[in-house]
Design a protein around this motif. Structure first.
Motif, PDB file in Angstrom:
ATOM      1  N   ARG A 161       0.829  -1.203   0.000  1.00 31.89           N
ATOM      2  CA  ARG A 161       0.000   0.000   0.000  1.00 31.89           C
ATOM      3  C   ARG A 161       0.864   1.254   0.000  1.00 31.89           C
ATOM      4  N   ARG A 162       0.640   2.090  -0.979  1.00 32.33           N
ATOM      5  CA  ARG A 162       1.315   3.391  -1.060  1.00 32.33           C
ATOM      6  C   ARG A 162       0.469   4.284  -1.952  1.00 32.33           C
ATOM      7  N   MET A 163       0.774   5.565  -1.937  1.00 32.11           N
ATOM      8  CA  MET A 163       0.033   6.479  -2.790  1.00 32.11           C
ATOM      9  C   MET A 163       0.720   6.599  -4.147  1.00 32.11           C
ATOM     10  N   TYR A 164      -0.085   6.554  -5.195  1.00 34.90           N
ATOM     11  CA  TYR A 164       0.398   6.813  -6.561  1.00 34.90           C
ATOM     12  C   TYR A 164      -0.186   8.145  -7.027  1.00 34.90           C
ATOM     13  N   ARG A 165       0.604   8.860  -7.807  1.00 32.84           N
ATOM     14  CA  ARG A 165       0.143  10.181  -8.271  1.00 32.84           C
ATOM     15  C   ARG A 165       0.101  10.303  -9.787  1.00 32.84           C
ATOM     16  N   ALA A 200     -14.133  -4.904 -10.400  1.00 31.43           N
ATOM     17  CA  ALA A 200     -13.111  -4.490  -9.422  1.00 31.43           C
ATOM     18  C   ALA A 200     -13.617  -3.284  -8.632  1.00 31.43           C
ATOM     19  N   LEU A 201     -14.227  -2.334  -9.336  1.00 32.37           N
ATOM     20  CA  LEU A 201     -14.768  -1.144  -8.639  1.00 32.37           C
ATOM     21  C   LEU A 201     -15.859  -1.567  -7.648  1.00 32.37           C
ATOM     22  N   ASP A 202     -16.687  -2.498  -8.063  1.00 34.33           N
ATOM     23  CA  ASP A 202     -17.753  -2.966  -7.157  1.00 34.33           C
ATOM     24  C   ASP A 202     -17.163  -3.570  -5.880  1.00 34.33           C
ATOM     25  N   ARG A 203     -16.103  -4.376  -6.038  1.00 34.51           N
ATOM     26  CA  ARG A 203     -15.490  -4.996  -4.846  1.00 34.51           C
ATOM     27  C   ARG A 203     -14.856  -3.923  -3.952  1.00 34.51           C
ATOM     28  N   ILE A 204     -14.213  -2.956  -4.581  1.00 34.84           N
ATOM     29  CA  ILE A 204     -13.584  -1.875  -3.802  1.00 34.84           C
ATOM     30  C   ILE A 204     -14.645  -1.121  -2.999  1.00 34.84           C
ATOM     31  N   LEU A 205     -15.764  -0.806  -3.665  1.00 35.04           N
ATOM     32  CA  LEU A 205     -16.819  -0.051  -2.975  1.00 35.04           C
ATOM     33  C   LEU A 205     -17.467  -0.886  -1.867  1.00 35.04           C
ATOM     34  N   SER A 206     -17.660  -2.186  -2.139  1.00 30.46           N
ATOM     35  CA  SER A 206     -18.255  -3.044  -1.091  1.00 30.46           C
ATOM     36  C   SER A 206     -17.373  -3.066   0.141  1.00 30.46           C
ATOM     37  N   PHE A 253     -11.771   5.467   8.289  1.00 26.92           N
ATOM     38  CA  PHE A 253     -11.640   3.993   8.321  1.00 26.92           C
ATOM     39  C   PHE A 253     -12.131   3.408   6.987  1.00 26.92           C
ATOM     40  N   ALA A 254     -13.286   3.885   6.541  1.00 28.22           N
ATOM     41  CA  ALA A 254     -13.861   3.370   5.289  1.00 28.22           C
ATOM     42  C   ALA A 254     -12.934   3.687   4.107  1.00 28.22           C
ATOM     43  N   SER A 255     -12.331   4.868   4.154  1.00 28.33           N
ATOM     44  CA  SER A 255     -11.419   5.262   3.072  1.00 28.33           C
ATOM     45  C   SER A 255     -10.188   4.362   3.057  1.00 28.33           C
ATOM     46  N   MET A 256      -9.728   4.007   4.255  1.00 32.91           N
ATOM     47  CA  MET A 256      -8.555   3.117   4.342  1.00 32.91           C
ATOM     48  C   MET A 256      -8.864   1.745   3.740  1.00 32.91           C
ATOM     49  N   LEU A 257     -10.090   1.280   3.960  1.00 28.77           N
ATOM     50  CA  LEU A 257     -10.482  -0.005   3.354  1.00 28.77           C
ATOM     51  C   LEU A 257     -10.450   0.105   1.829  1.00 28.77           C
ATOM     52  N   ILE A 258     -10.892   1.246   1.320  1.00 29.98           N
ATOM     53  CA  ILE A 258     -10.836   1.467  -0.129  1.00 29.98           C
ATOM     54  C   ILE A 258      -9.384   1.408  -0.597  1.00 29.98           C
ATOM     55  N   LEU A 259      -8.495   2.101   0.119  1.00 29.02           N
ATOM     56  CA  LEU A 259      -7.082   2.135  -0.294  1.00 29.02           C
ATOM     57  C   LEU A 259      -6.484   0.731  -0.310  1.00 29.02           C
ATOM     58  N   ASN A 260      -6.796  -0.059   0.706  1.00 28.77           N
ATOM     59  CA  ASN A 260      -6.242  -1.424   0.754  1.00 28.77           C
ATOM     60  C   ASN A 260      -6.846  -2.308  -0.348  1.00 28.77           C
ATOM     61  N   SER A 261      -8.131  -2.151  -0.593  1.00 25.58           N
ATOM     62  CA  SER A 261      -8.767  -2.982  -1.627  1.00 25.58           C
ATOM     63  C   SER A 261      -8.228  -2.637  -3.009  1.00 25.58           C
ATOM     64  N   VAL A 262      -7.892  -1.372  -3.205  1.00 26.55           N
ATOM     65  CA  VAL A 262      -7.280  -0.952  -4.477  1.00 26.55           C
ATOM     66  C   VAL A 262      -5.992  -1.740  -4.714  1.00 26.55           C
ATOM     67  N   VAL A 263      -5.191  -1.903  -3.669  1.00 28.84           N
ATOM     68  CA  VAL A 263      -3.944  -2.688  -3.789  1.00 28.84           C
ATOM     69  C   VAL A 263      -4.284  -4.123  -4.164  1.00 28.84           C
ATOM     70  N   ASN A 264      -5.274  -4.667  -3.478  1.00 31.10           N
ATOM     71  CA  ASN A 264      -5.659  -6.067  -3.725  1.00 31.10           C
ATOM     72  C   ASN A 264      -6.126  -6.289  -5.158  1.00 31.10           C
ATOM     73  N   GLU A 265      -6.604  -5.216  -5.800  1.00 32.91           N
ATOM     74  CA  GLU A 265      -7.060  -5.307  -7.205  1.00 32.91           C
ATOM     75  C   GLU A 265      -5.939  -4.950  -8.179  1.00 32.91           C
ATOM     76  N   ASN A 266      -4.706  -4.828  -7.657  1.00 31.85           N
ATOM     77  CA  ASN A 266      -3.552  -4.457  -8.500  1.00 31.85           C
ATOM     78  C   ASN A 266      -3.742  -3.113  -9.196  1.00 31.85           C
ATOM     79  N   ILE A 299      -8.369   6.825  -8.252  1.00 27.06           N
ATOM     80  CA  ILE A 299      -8.034   5.403  -8.425  1.00 27.06           C
ATOM     81  C   ILE A 299      -7.795   5.117  -9.898  1.00 27.06           C
ATOM     82  N   GLY A 300      -6.750   4.370 -10.180  1.00 28.27           N
ATOM     83  CA  GLY A 300      -6.487   4.017 -11.571  1.00 28.27           C
ATOM     84  C   GLY A 300      -5.319   3.054 -11.687  1.00 28.27           C
ATOM     85  N   HIS A 301      -4.824   2.937 -12.913  1.00 28.74           N
ATOM     86  CA  HIS A 301      -3.643   2.109 -13.168  1.00 28.74           C
ATOM     87  C   HIS A 301      -2.415   3.016 -13.096  1.00 28.74           C
TER      88      HIS A 301
END
Ligand SMILES: Cc1cc2nc3c(=O)[nH]c(=O)nc-3n(C[C@H](O)[C@H](O)[C@H](O)COP(=O)(O)O)c2cc1C
Length: 199
Positions: free
Chosen positions: A10-14, A25-31, A125-138, A171-173
């Motif tokens: 997990r890190r920030m990309y710019r 993938a977006l659906d899983r991130i939002l869930s 907290f919810a935002s952090m879950l989004i950030l982690n799920s983004v990593v999980n989705e590569n 969020i993106g590639h």
């Protein structure tokens, strides 16, 4: 992906390419954003999701100045991100929840009585879950602050009065892994940060 690997990666990309994010993938991130804790299970946070070109264009032109967009090198491909999520905290929802009979004892039925703003905490907290799920989705993400035109942003996207955008998540590639000056500061040594039994 293994849980600790997600955390390690997990890190920030710019910088992002314009490649779209698969809808599943977006659906899983939002869930995943709904799986966090919240005080009194208030769940007093909403998400504005911008994923069409018109909305994204409107958002970036309000959030950033043209001058900054033309001169920044660190963030120059940020606005390629195909999705921006704006997490919105709802203070009134907490005051209302804590005026219900099972919470009456707490004296937290007014925002001013809260020792810390749980609406910001839960939304983060919810935002952090989004950030982690983004990593999980590569994929990659940047959580960033909103500092200008807040009222215009709220008006442009119909954000109801009383909801507080705590920032935004692009969020993106990732198209580059360049680190910001802040990221280069490095992590604090554990011994300076963890205080066992006494600070
Ligand atoms: C509340 C908050 C606000 C942030 N605002 C910005 C921002 O406006 N612009 C930016 O480039 N990064 C922003 N960041 C990202 C931080 O700079 C980044 O998390 C920090 O340098 C550590 O790097 P890492 O997340 O890649 O590990 C923000 C992070 C947080 C938690």
């Amino acid at each position: 992906m293994e849980y600790y690997e997600v955390l390690a990666r997990r890190r920030m990309y710019r910088h992002f390419s314009t490649d779209p994010i698969p809808q599943d993938a977006l659906d899983r991130i939002l869930s995943s954003a709904t799986r966090g804790p919240s005080a009194g299970f208030t769940q007093g946070f909403d998400f504005l999701i911008l994923n069409d070109a018109l909305s994204l264009g409107q958002f970036w032109s309000l959030a950033l100045t043209d001058k900054w967009r033309k001169t920044t090198s660190m963030h120059k491909d940020l606005w390629n991100a195909p999705v921006v999520i704006i997490p919105l905290a709802n203070p009134q929802a907490y005051a209302q929840r804590y005026s219900e009979p099972d919470k009456e004892y707490s004296n937290l039925d007014s925002e001013v009585n809260w020792p810390v703003p749980y609406w910001h905490i839960d939304t983060a907290f919810a935002s952090m879950l989004i950030l982690n799920s983004v990593v999980n989705e590569n994929l990659g993400a940047l959580f960033f602050g909103l500092f200008r035109n807040m009222n215009s942003i709220k008006e442009a996207f119909g954000i109801p009065e009383g909801l507080v955008p705590i920032g935004a998540i692009a969020i993106g590639h990732p198209s580059s892994s360049e680190l910001s000056a802040s990221s280069k500061r490095g992590r604090r040594p554990r011994s300076s940060q963890f205080h066992f039994n006494r600070f």
